[in-house]
Write an enzyme that holds these catalytic residues in place. Structure first.
Site, PDB file in Angstrom:
ATOM      1  N   TYR A   1       0.822  -1.232   0.000  1.00 41.51           N
ATOM      2  CA  TYR A   1       0.000   0.000   0.000  1.00 41.51           C
ATOM      3  C   TYR A   1       0.852   1.276   0.000  1.00 41.51           C
ATOM      4  CZ  TYR A   1      -0.195  -0.183   5.302  1.00 41.51           C
ATOM      5  OH  TYR A   1       0.051  -0.235   6.647  1.00 41.51           O
ATOM      6  N   GLU A   2       0.183   2.357  -0.325  1.00 41.91           N
ATOM      7  CA  GLU A   2       0.850   3.661  -0.514  1.00 41.91           C
ATOM      8  C   GLU A   2       1.919   3.568  -1.617  1.00 41.91           C
ATOM      9  OE1 GLU A   2       0.262   7.241  -0.079  1.00 41.91           O
ATOM     10  OE2 GLU A   2      -0.606   6.147   1.591  1.00 41.91           O
TER      11      GLU A   2
END
Lengths: 249, 607
Positions: free
Chosen positions: B444-445
């Site tokens: 994620y990110e």
């Protein structure tokens, strides 16, 4: 009512200490230090008394090296009003601490001294009692409950046979046990504010106290490791072992 | 089971000796903050992390994970109680701006404190992390009215916040976003939002009184690309002008995900506008949604990198505790251990695994803290040149901190499982949780590939100095600085061996960089085929540089009469890292510069 709370900076209770190779003491290099847990309870009790409107000011005191300020700042962050550091590099033993506290009590005139019952490093369990004797004040040790009255306090103390309730005339010295309360976590805003609270530094000589150690530590050693037990087959063998091996009967 | 013990000595060393805390505290922005206060904050935070947050980590994972029932998500009583204390004790507000209730501490200090929260429980710490992300977005881009209405309660943690980017068809590629926004027909200036968002971390829960969702959506007739996406503030409960909570907005959590890790956090599927449309407020200008998200990217990515560092540290502590107590087998080369058993820590390979965990985690922390310090200099320095340089270094290091720290955390938590042997595979020992929990951080990110693309492209080959026309000047400048340091250290009587390996590794990075810059415009696919190894090389060398620097500083401290195992340990980890990690640089260089065609060596039908 002004309250004075002595605090000590000690090895953190979660640290597994090691004895120095030369047996001169416990190795403190790079070891985490904290406020003595019994002293945290003392500070907490004082702060609760203040929050309940029963105390007007809380002064915390520590005697030791400059780093003892950390313990004082923690106490200020918990809610104490101001701090006094009695700055000395000497090893301060219980009698010296009691004399320092006596001098500060004379100066500050608190009505109540709340101390931890002992410090977890040397477990002396002497300072509070010595201080009461030097002051000629009543003392109540190992308390697990404190109810303030008009000019006395009612305390509950833990004794071998159970619990003992006493009324103690003020001014007095009390030392606290684990079950008195559960100390709070300092809130972040209070940690930030603690820096702005007054912290005064004095030397033992300023108080007219000679802190030269009276006791000599001969040797510090790890407790002997316990050897494995043996299962005995009958009472006769047990008695024989107690008599001839353990030599206790 | 082990108990988390914040590595305060290493944190303080990195902050003071590598990241420039002293210089940062001397900046006018931090006139109110001094080193003693920082110490006191770290001490108290470590207590809270150890005693309150660490014990609930296992509860969220294996005993009482968040439960979904008809749109309502309930967390365990323990999570709720710790969240309340966390909020009431002022920790939630800490990183906020002082005008909204924050403490105005340097980012570097927030970083260290956040390491503690995340080591103790990454799943728990995600909630305040996401809220602060939303706070930053509102603070930088929303109107004063929205700021006044939402920020104080969000900074305090009374309300939480989320970021709604992903949709089933729009993951790494945000152009595919379909969620719609249209002006409210009642003409009050609000918008009506309809659509489905997925992977919304802490999108629904019962720890906060209100949840403020930041949602990317398209307005009618907008550009079909990224420029057609706007950002909206969509609260779970509508907020009255006096701050009171009103009607429930038209949004619902339609499910929560079953995940590999971070099970203590609720990852929500959010459904907006099942009835008339969820009422939202536009943040900033139309069409700027993605740009607003990108302005927070450095911050968010560095913080996900920190999650990797934090879990690696926690896993190390866990396996160390086990290795110290588990007795198994005689130790090779130690005959006495046959009769007097010793714990497995004395087995050569367990020793190696622990050194791997310790040395590499310290390298990750060193680079992370260094980058966090650069963020403070970039934001608050009074010297424009220093500001500019720090910002450039921060941008260069951001994909490294994010991509390299998180990828490393997977290997290091895996090493932690390995130390436990068979019991590591059993959930009760707790080693597996760290391995599972950190896995998401490399996804994620921005996945590792996204970070590597950023590092090799925008931060290196496509970086052009507007004044001089120089390409990749930040990277080249930094690596030159590292090489000069390494060559100096190579002459050191005690640490020369570390210096030599570092110099060779840095040269490999410089060679790889020149190759990348040279080929990027003509054969970008080749450069990108090796971009993840290139990111790893960048991480390994910067980590090796800061560890070697630490060893040099430790040597000086020991020479000046300071005692203690910590400084000796710093030299030992730097040496281990040089001999076991930095030496990989040559292989990585070969992969980057020669391995590209092999990636494309198998024709698609042959897979």
């Amino acid at each position: 009512m002004k309250i004075l709370v002595p605090v000590k900076r000690v090895v953190d209770p979660n640290v597994k200490v090691r004895v120095k190779a030369d047996g001169s003491g416990v190795d403190l290099t790079s070891v985490k230090m904290s406020m003595n847990p019994f002293d945290e309870i003392a500070v907490e009790e004082a702060v609760r008394l203040k929050e309940a409107g029963k105390a007007t000011e809380i002064v915390v005191v520590s005697a030791g090296i400059a780093a003892a300020q950390d313990a004082l700042r923690t106490a200020l962050a918990m809610g104490a009003d101001r701090a006094i550091l009695v700055d000395t590099d000497a090893e301060v033993q219980p009698l010296a601490v009691a004399k320092i506290l006596k001098a500060l009590v004379d100066k500050e005139q608190p009505k109540l001294v709340i101390a931890g019952k002992q410090a977890i490093d040397d477990d002396s369990n002497q300072t509070g009692q010595m201080l009461a004797a030097l002051l000629g004040w009543p003392q109540a040790t190992f308390i697990s409950k404190l109810v303030p009255g008009a000019d006395d306090i009612t305390i509950t103390r833990e004794i071998d046979g159970g619990l003992e309730q006493l009324a103690v005339k003020l001014p007095a010295v009390v030392t606290v046990d684990l079950r008195l309360n559960e100390p709070r976590y300092a809130t972040l805003p209070n940690i930030m504010k603690a820096k702005k609270k007054p912290l005064e530094t004095v030397k033992p000589a300023d108080l007219g106290v000679d802190v030269t150690p009276r006791l000599t530590i001969l040797k510090v050693a790890e407790p002997p490791t316990r050897s494995a037990g043996v299962i005995v087959s009958d009472v006769a063998q047990l008695v024989d072992k107690l008599k001839n091996v353990a030599k206790v009967i | 089971m082990s108990t988390y013990d914040a590595p305060l000595a290493d944190m303080k060393f990195d902050m003071n000796e590598l990241a420039g805390l002293k210089e940062i505290l001397a900046l006018p922005a931090f006139a109110e903050i001094d080193a003693d206060t920082v110490d006191a904050v770290l001490e108290e935070a470590s207590k809270f992390a150890t005693e309150q947050i660490d014990p609930i980590n296992i509860i969220g994972d294996r005993k009482n994970s968040p439960k979904w029932d008809n749109g309502v998500v309930t967390v365990s009583p323990e999570y709720k109680s710790v969240y309340n204390q966390f909020r009431d004790n002022g920790w939630h507000a800490m990183p906020g701006a002082p005008e909204y209730g924050g403490q105005g501490l340097p980012n570097l200090v927030n970083f260290a404190v956040n390491e503690m929260w995340r080591s103790a429980s990454i799943a728990f710490a995600l909630c305040p992390m996401l809220t602060m992300g939303a706070v930053h977005a509102i603070e930088h881009h929303a109107s004063d009215e929205l700021k006044r209405k939402y920020l104080p309660n969000m900074v305090a943690g009374i309300w939480s916040g989320t970021m709604n980017l992903t949709e089933p068809q729009a993951g790494s590629d945000l152009t595919a976003i379909k969620t719609k926004a249209k002006p409210n027909p009642n003409g009050d200036g609000t918008y009506l939002i309809t659509g489905t968002k997925i992977f919304i971390t802490w999108g629904e829960h019962d720890m906060a009184e209100n949840i403020i969702h930041l949602v990317l959506a398209r307005l009618p007739n907008s550009d079909p690309g990224l420029k057609g996406i706007s950002l909206f503030l969509v609260p779970k409960f509508l907020v009255g002008d006096d701050g009171s909570l009103g009607a429930r907005n038209d949004l619902i959590c339609s499910a929560i995900e079953h995940k590999l890790g971070i099970k203590g956090s609720a990852t929500a599927v959010m459904s907006y506008g099942d009835h008339d449309g969820a009422i939202g407020w536009l943040i900033g200008k139309e069409g700027n949604g993605v740009a607003y998200m990108f302005t927070m990217m450095n911050h968010a990515r560095i913080h996900v990198g920190l999650e990797g560092i934090s879990v690696a540290e926690r896993a190390y502590q866990h396996s160390l505790a086990y290795a110290r107590e588990r007795i198994q087998g005689a130790i090779i080369g130690d005959a006495a251990s046959k009769t007097t058993p010793k714990p497995i820590l004395f087995h050569p390979d367990v020793r190696r695994l622990l050194m791997e965990q310790k040395a590499r985690t310290e390298a990750l922390r060193a680079v992370g803290y260094y980058a966090a310090g650069q963020m403070d200099i970039a934001n608050f320095s009074t010297d424009p040149a220093a500001k500019k340089k720090a910002q450039a270094i921060l941008e260069l290091l951001t994909p490294i901190v994010k991509g390299w720290s998180t990828e490393s955390s997977i290997e290091l938590t895996s090493a932690g499982v390995q130390v436990h042997g068979g019991t590591g595979f059993i959930e009760e020992t707790g080693a597996a949780q760290y391995y599972r929990d950190c896995r998401i951080t490399a996804i994620y990110e921005g996945t590792t590939a996204i970070q590597a693309n950023d590092y090799v492209g925008r931060k290196t080959a496509r970086e052009v100095n507007k004044e001089t026309g120089d390409v990749a000047f930040t990277a080249r400048g930094l690596y030159k600085e590292i090489l000069a340091f390494a060559n100096g250290l190579a002459a050191d009587a005690e640490l020369g061996d570390i210096g030599k390996v570092l110099a060779d590794a840095t040269q490999a990075l410089i060679d790889a960089t020149e190759w990348v810059v040279g080929i990027y415009n003509t054969d970008p696919a080749n450069a990108h085929a090796g971009s993840v190894p290139y990111l790893k090389l960048g991480g390994i060398v910067t980590g090796g540089w800061l560890l070697a620097k630490s060893a040099k500083i430790a040597q000086a401290k020991l020479g000046a009469g300071e005692t203690g195992g910590y400084y000796k340990g710093k030299i030992a980890t730097a040496r281990y890292y040089a001999k076991h990690v930095l030496v990989q640089a040559q292989g990585l260089k070969a992969t980057i510069t020669e391995g590209g065609p092999a990636v494309f060596g198998l024709d698609e039908p042959l897979f």
